[in-house]
Design a protein around this motif. Structure first.
Motif, PDB file in Angstrom:
ATOM      1  N   ILE A 224       0.851  -1.191   0.000  1.00 47.96           N
ATOM      2  CA  ILE A 224       0.000   0.000   0.000  1.00 47.96           C
ATOM      3  C   ILE A 224       0.884   1.238   0.000  1.00 47.96           C
ATOM      4  N   THR A 225       0.570   2.197  -0.859  1.00 48.98           N
ATOM      5  CA  THR A 225       1.249   3.484  -0.851  1.00 48.98           C
ATOM      6  C   THR A 225       0.771   4.261   0.361  1.00 48.98           C
ATOM      7  N   VAL A 226       1.729   4.750   1.163  1.00 50.07           N
ATOM      8  CA  VAL A 226       1.392   5.425   2.416  1.00 50.07           C
ATOM      9  C   VAL A 226       1.985   6.828   2.448  1.00 50.07           C
ATOM     10  N   ALA A 227       1.128   7.801   2.745  1.00 49.92           N
ATOM     11  CA  ALA A 227       1.559   9.152   3.072  1.00 49.92           C
ATOM     12  C   ALA A 227       1.306   9.324   4.568  1.00 49.92           C
ATOM     13  N   GLN A 228       2.029  10.234   5.206  1.00 49.68           N
ATOM     14  CA  GLN A 228       1.901  10.377   6.648  1.00 49.68           C
ATOM     15  C   GLN A 228       1.789  11.825   7.077  1.00 49.68           C
ATOM     16  N   GLY A 229       1.229  11.971   8.276  1.00 50.76           N
ATOM     17  CA  GLY A 229       1.294  13.233   8.982  1.00 50.76           C
ATOM     18  C   GLY A 229       2.622  13.289   9.722  1.00 50.76           C
ATOM     19  N   LEU A 230       2.738  14.213  10.669  1.00 46.58           N
ATOM     20  CA  LEU A 230       3.957  14.372  11.452  1.00 46.58           C
ATOM     21  C   LEU A 230       3.615  14.136  12.915  1.00 46.58           C
ATOM     22  N   PHE A 231       4.147  13.077  13.486  1.00 42.51           N
ATOM     23  CA  PHE A 231       3.823  12.701  14.854  1.00 42.51           C
ATOM     24  C   PHE A 231       4.047  13.879  15.807  1.00 42.51           C
ATOM     25  N   GLY A 232       3.056  14.146  16.640  1.00 39.10           N
ATOM     26  CA  GLY A 232       3.170  15.178  17.663  1.00 39.10           C
ATOM     27  C   GLY A 232       2.980  16.603  17.180  1.00 39.10           C
ATOM     28  N   ALA A 233       2.819  16.796  15.881  1.00 36.55           N
ATOM     29  CA  ALA A 233       2.676  18.151  15.342  1.00 36.55           C
ATOM     30  C   ALA A 233       1.225  18.606  15.424  1.00 36.55           C
ATOM     31  N   ASP A 234       1.039  19.906  15.374  1.00 38.67           N
ATOM     32  CA  ASP A 234      -0.294  20.490  15.246  1.00 38.67           C
ATOM     33  C   ASP A 234      -0.618  20.447  13.756  1.00 38.67           C
ATOM     34  N   MET A 235      -1.539  19.558  13.381  1.00 35.33           N
ATOM     35  CA  MET A 235      -1.817  19.306  11.974  1.00 35.33           C
ATOM     36  C   MET A 235      -3.214  19.767  11.594  1.00 35.33           C
ATOM     37  N   ALA A 236      -3.370  20.158  10.352  1.00 33.46           N
ATOM     38  CA  ALA A 236      -4.680  20.456   9.769  1.00 33.46           C
ATOM     39  C   ALA A 236      -4.947  19.370   8.729  1.00 33.46           C
ATOM     40  N   VAL A 237      -6.000  18.591   8.965  1.00 32.92           N
ATOM     41  CA  VAL A 237      -6.332  17.478   8.078  1.00 32.92           C
ATOM     42  C   VAL A 237      -7.593  17.835   7.299  1.00 32.92           C
ATOM     43  N   SER A 238      -7.534  17.680   5.996  1.00 35.88           N
ATOM     44  CA  SER A 238      -8.712  17.903   5.160  1.00 35.88           C
ATOM     45  C   SER A 238      -9.004  16.619   4.402  1.00 35.88           C
ATOM     46  N   LEU A 239     -10.291  16.386   4.163  1.00 39.09           N
ATOM     47  CA  LEU A 239     -10.675  15.164   3.475  1.00 39.09           C
ATOM     48  C   LEU A 239     -12.030  15.336   2.823  1.00 39.09           C
ATOM     49  N   THR A 240     -12.255  14.530   1.820  1.00 39.66           N
ATOM     50  CA  THR A 240     -13.580  14.353   1.262  1.00 39.66           C
ATOM     51  C   THR A 240     -13.953  12.918   1.546  1.00 39.66           C
ATOM     52  N   ASN A 241     -14.833  12.726   2.536  1.00 37.87           N
ATOM     53  CA  ASN A 241     -15.253  11.389   2.942  1.00 37.87           C
ATOM     54  C   ASN A 241     -16.166  10.851   1.857  1.00 37.87           C
ATOM     55  N   ASP A 242     -15.839   9.670   1.358  1.00 44.32           N
ATOM     56  CA  ASP A 242     -16.569   9.052   0.269  1.00 44.32           C
ATOM     57  C   ASP A 242     -17.615   8.105   0.842  1.00 44.32           C
ATOM     58  N   GLY A 243     -18.859   8.466   0.730  1.00 43.71           N
ATOM     59  CA  GLY A 243     -19.946   7.595   1.200  1.00 43.71           C
ATOM     60  C   GLY A 243     -21.003   8.343   2.001  1.00 43.71           C
ATOM     61  N   PRO A 244     -20.744   8.795   3.177  1.00 47.67           N
ATOM     62  CA  PRO A 244     -19.509   8.628   3.945  1.00 47.67           C
ATOM     63  C   PRO A 244     -19.370   7.209   4.507  1.00 47.67           C
ATOM     64  N   VAL A 245     -18.137   6.762   4.559  1.00 45.40           N
ATOM     65  CA  VAL A 245     -17.820   5.486   5.189  1.00 45.40           C
ATOM     66  C   VAL A 245     -16.751   5.763   6.235  1.00 45.40           C
ATOM     67  N   THR A 246     -17.081   5.518   7.495  1.00 43.94           N
ATOM     68  CA  THR A 246     -16.169   5.725   8.614  1.00 43.94           C
ATOM     69  C   THR A 246     -16.281   4.522   9.537  1.00 43.94           C
ATOM     70  N   ILE A 247     -15.128   3.901   9.845  1.00 40.64           N
ATOM     71  CA  ILE A 247     -15.127   2.669  10.622  1.00 40.64           C
ATOM     72  C   ILE A 247     -14.125   2.772  11.777  1.00 40.64           C
ATOM     73  N   TRP A 248     -14.597   2.381  12.978  1.00 41.09           N
ATOM     74  CA  TRP A 248     -13.769   2.343  14.178  1.00 41.09           C
ATOM     75  C   TRP A 248     -13.166   0.950  14.302  1.00 41.09           C
ATOM     76  N   MET A 249     -11.852   0.879  14.558  1.00 38.15           N
ATOM     77  CA  MET A 249     -11.188  -0.416  14.706  1.00 38.15           C
ATOM     78  C   MET A 249     -10.289  -0.389  15.925  1.00 38.15           C
ATOM     79  N   GLU A 250     -10.160  -1.553  16.552  1.00 39.65           N
ATOM     80  CA  GLU A 250      -9.268  -1.651  17.712  1.00 39.65           C
ATOM     81  C   GLU A 250      -8.698  -3.059  17.796  1.00 39.65           C
ATOM     82  N   PHE A 251      -7.371  -3.139  17.981  1.00 39.21           N
ATOM     83  CA  PHE A 251      -6.673  -4.410  18.153  1.00 39.21           C
ATOM     84  C   PHE A 251      -5.722  -4.301  19.312  1.00 39.21           C
TER      85      PHE A 251
END
Length: 145
Positions: free
Chosen positions: A118-145
Protein backbone atom coordinates in the motif's frame (compact mmCIF):
# COMPACT_ATOMS: atom_id res chain seq x y z
CA UNK A 1 -4.10 0.12 18.74
CA UNK A 2 -7.10 2.16 17.80
CA UNK A 3 -7.90 3.51 14.37
CA UNK A 4 -10.63 5.56 12.79
CA UNK A 5 -10.68 4.63 9.11
CA UNK A 6 -12.40 6.88 6.59
CA UNK A 7 -12.93 6.04 2.93
CA UNK A 8 -11.95 9.17 1.02
CA UNK A 9 -11.83 10.46 -2.51
CA UNK A 10 -8.98 12.72 -1.37
CA UNK A 11 -7.22 13.75 1.84
CA UNK A 12 -4.31 15.93 2.87
CA UNK A 13 -2.47 16.93 6.02
CA UNK A 14 -0.76 20.29 6.54
CA UNK A 15 1.75 21.49 9.10
CA UNK A 16 2.33 25.25 9.32
CA UNK A 17 0.35 25.65 6.08
CA UNK A 18 2.55 23.25 4.09
CA UNK A 19 1.13 20.02 2.69
CA UNK A 20 3.25 17.18 4.10
CA UNK A 21 1.07 14.27 2.99
CA UNK A 22 -1.78 13.81 0.54
CA UNK A 23 -3.61 11.06 -1.30
CA UNK A 24 -6.35 10.63 -3.85
CA UNK A 25 -8.82 7.76 -3.50
CA UNK A 26 -8.10 5.55 -0.52
CA UNK A 27 -8.20 5.67 3.25
CA UNK A 28 -7.52 8.34 5.83
CA UNK A 29 -6.39 6.41 8.91
CA UNK A 30 -6.30 8.23 12.24
CA UNK A 31 -4.30 5.96 14.54
CA UNK A 32 -3.50 5.86 18.27
CA UNK A 33 -1.22 3.51 20.16
CA UNK A 34 -2.60 2.59 23.56
CA UNK A 35 -0.68 1.64 26.71
CA UNK A 36 0.40 -1.97 26.43
CA UNK A 37 0.27 -2.07 22.63
CA UNK A 38 3.13 -3.75 20.83
CA UNK A 39 4.19 -4.70 17.31
CA UNK A 40 1.62 -7.51 17.20
CA UNK A 41 -1.23 -5.01 17.63
CA UNK A 42 0.13 -2.90 14.77
CA UNK A 43 0.62 -6.00 12.62
CA UNK A 44 -3.00 -7.11 13.09
CA UNK A 45 -4.38 -3.63 12.45
CA UNK A 46 -2.32 -3.14 9.27
CA UNK A 47 -3.28 -6.59 7.95
CA UNK A 48 -6.98 -6.03 8.62
CA UNK A 49 -7.04 -2.54 7.08
CA UNK A 50 -5.16 -3.66 3.98
CA UNK A 51 -7.85 -6.29 3.31
CA UNK A 52 -10.89 -4.34 4.52
CA UNK A 53 -13.51 -4.56 1.76
CA UNK A 54 -15.19 -1.16 1.91
CA UNK A 55 -14.81 0.04 -1.68
CA UNK A 56 -17.55 -0.47 -4.24
CA UNK A 57 -17.33 -3.17 -6.88
CA UNK A 58 -18.95 -2.94 -10.33
CA UNK A 59 -22.32 -3.84 -8.79
CA UNK A 60 -22.05 -1.00 -6.25
CA UNK A 61 -21.48 -3.34 -3.29
CA UNK A 62 -18.72 -2.75 -0.73
CA UNK A 63 -16.61 -5.68 -1.86
CA UNK A 64 -13.19 -4.32 -2.80
CA UNK A 65 -10.13 -3.58 -0.65
CA UNK A 66 -7.61 -0.78 -0.79
CA UNK A 67 -5.31 -3.15 -2.67
CA UNK A 68 -8.06 -4.04 -5.14
CA UNK A 69 -8.61 -0.41 -6.12
CA UNK A 70 -4.93 0.56 -6.09
CA UNK A 71 -5.67 3.22 -3.48
CA UNK A 72 -3.37 4.87 -0.97
CA UNK A 73 -3.47 5.51 2.77
CA UNK A 74 -2.87 8.75 4.64
CA UNK A 75 -1.85 7.79 8.18
CA UNK A 76 -2.17 10.48 10.86
CA UNK A 77 -1.25 10.05 14.51
CA UNK A 78 -4.22 10.93 16.73
CA UNK A 79 -3.67 10.44 20.47
CA UNK A 80 -7.12 11.87 21.20
CA UNK A 81 -8.60 8.53 20.08
CA UNK A 82 -7.60 7.43 23.59
CA UNK A 83 -10.02 9.94 25.14
CA UNK A 84 -11.79 8.81 28.30
CA UNK A 85 -14.98 10.86 28.65
CA UNK A 86 -16.53 8.80 31.44
CA UNK A 87 -15.99 11.43 34.13
CA UNK A 88 -16.42 15.18 34.04
CA UNK A 89 -16.28 17.35 30.97
CA UNK A 90 -12.57 17.24 30.21
CA UNK A 91 -11.37 14.08 28.44
CA UNK A 92 -8.47 12.16 29.92
CA UNK A 93 -5.78 10.61 27.75
CA UNK A 94 -3.84 8.52 30.27
CA UNK A 95 -4.62 5.29 28.38
CA UNK A 96 -2.62 6.47 25.34
CA UNK A 97 0.87 5.05 24.97
CA UNK A 98 3.72 7.32 26.14
CA UNK A 99 4.92 9.57 23.29
CA UNK A 100 8.09 7.59 22.51
CA UNK A 101 6.14 4.31 22.30
CA UNK A 102 3.33 5.97 20.37
CA UNK A 103 5.69 7.39 17.77
CA UNK A 104 7.53 4.10 17.31
CA UNK A 105 4.27 2.18 16.86
CA UNK A 106 2.89 4.86 14.52
CA UNK A 107 5.95 4.52 12.28
CA UNK A 108 5.90 0.72 12.57
CA UNK A 109 2.19 0.60 11.63
CA UNK A 110 2.84 2.79 8.57
CA UNK A 111 5.72 0.54 7.54
CA UNK A 112 3.52 -2.54 7.96
CA UNK A 113 0.95 -1.04 5.60
CA UNK A 114 3.72 -0.43 3.08
CA UNK A 115 4.68 -4.09 3.53
CA UNK A 116 1.19 -4.97 2.28
CA UNK A 117 1.98 -3.10 -0.97
CA UNK A 118 0.00 0.00 0.00
CA UNK A 119 1.25 3.48 -0.85
CA UNK A 120 1.39 5.42 2.42
CA UNK A 121 1.56 9.15 3.07
CA UNK A 122 1.90 10.38 6.65
CA UNK A 123 1.29 13.23 8.98
CA UNK A 124 3.96 14.37 11.45
CA UNK A 125 3.82 12.70 14.85
CA UNK A 126 3.17 15.18 17.66
CA UNK A 127 2.68 18.15 15.34
CA UNK A 128 -0.29 20.49 15.25
CA UNK A 129 -1.82 19.31 11.97
CA UNK A 130 -4.68 20.46 9.77
CA UNK A 131 -6.33 17.48 8.08
CA UNK A 132 -8.71 17.90 5.16
CA UNK A 133 -10.67 15.16 3.47
CA UNK A 134 -13.58 14.35 1.26
CA UNK A 135 -15.25 11.39 2.94
CA UNK A 136 -16.57 9.05 0.27
CA UNK A 137 -19.95 7.59 1.20
CA UNK A 138 -19.51 8.63 3.95
CA UNK A 139 -17.82 5.49 5.19
CA UNK A 140 -16.17 5.72 8.61
CA UNK A 141 -15.13 2.67 10.62
CA UNK A 142 -13.77 2.34 14.18
CA UNK A 143 -11.19 -0.42 14.71
CA UNK A 144 -9.27 -1.65 17.71
CA UNK A 145 -6.67 -4.41 18.15
Amino acid sequence: MRALVQRVSEAAVRVDGDVIGEIGAGLLILVCAMQGDDDANADMLAAKISKLRIFKDDAGKMNRSLLDIGGAALVVSQFTLAADTSRGNRPGFSSAAPPADGERLYEYFSDQLRGHAITVAQGLFGADMAVSLTNDGPVTIWMEF
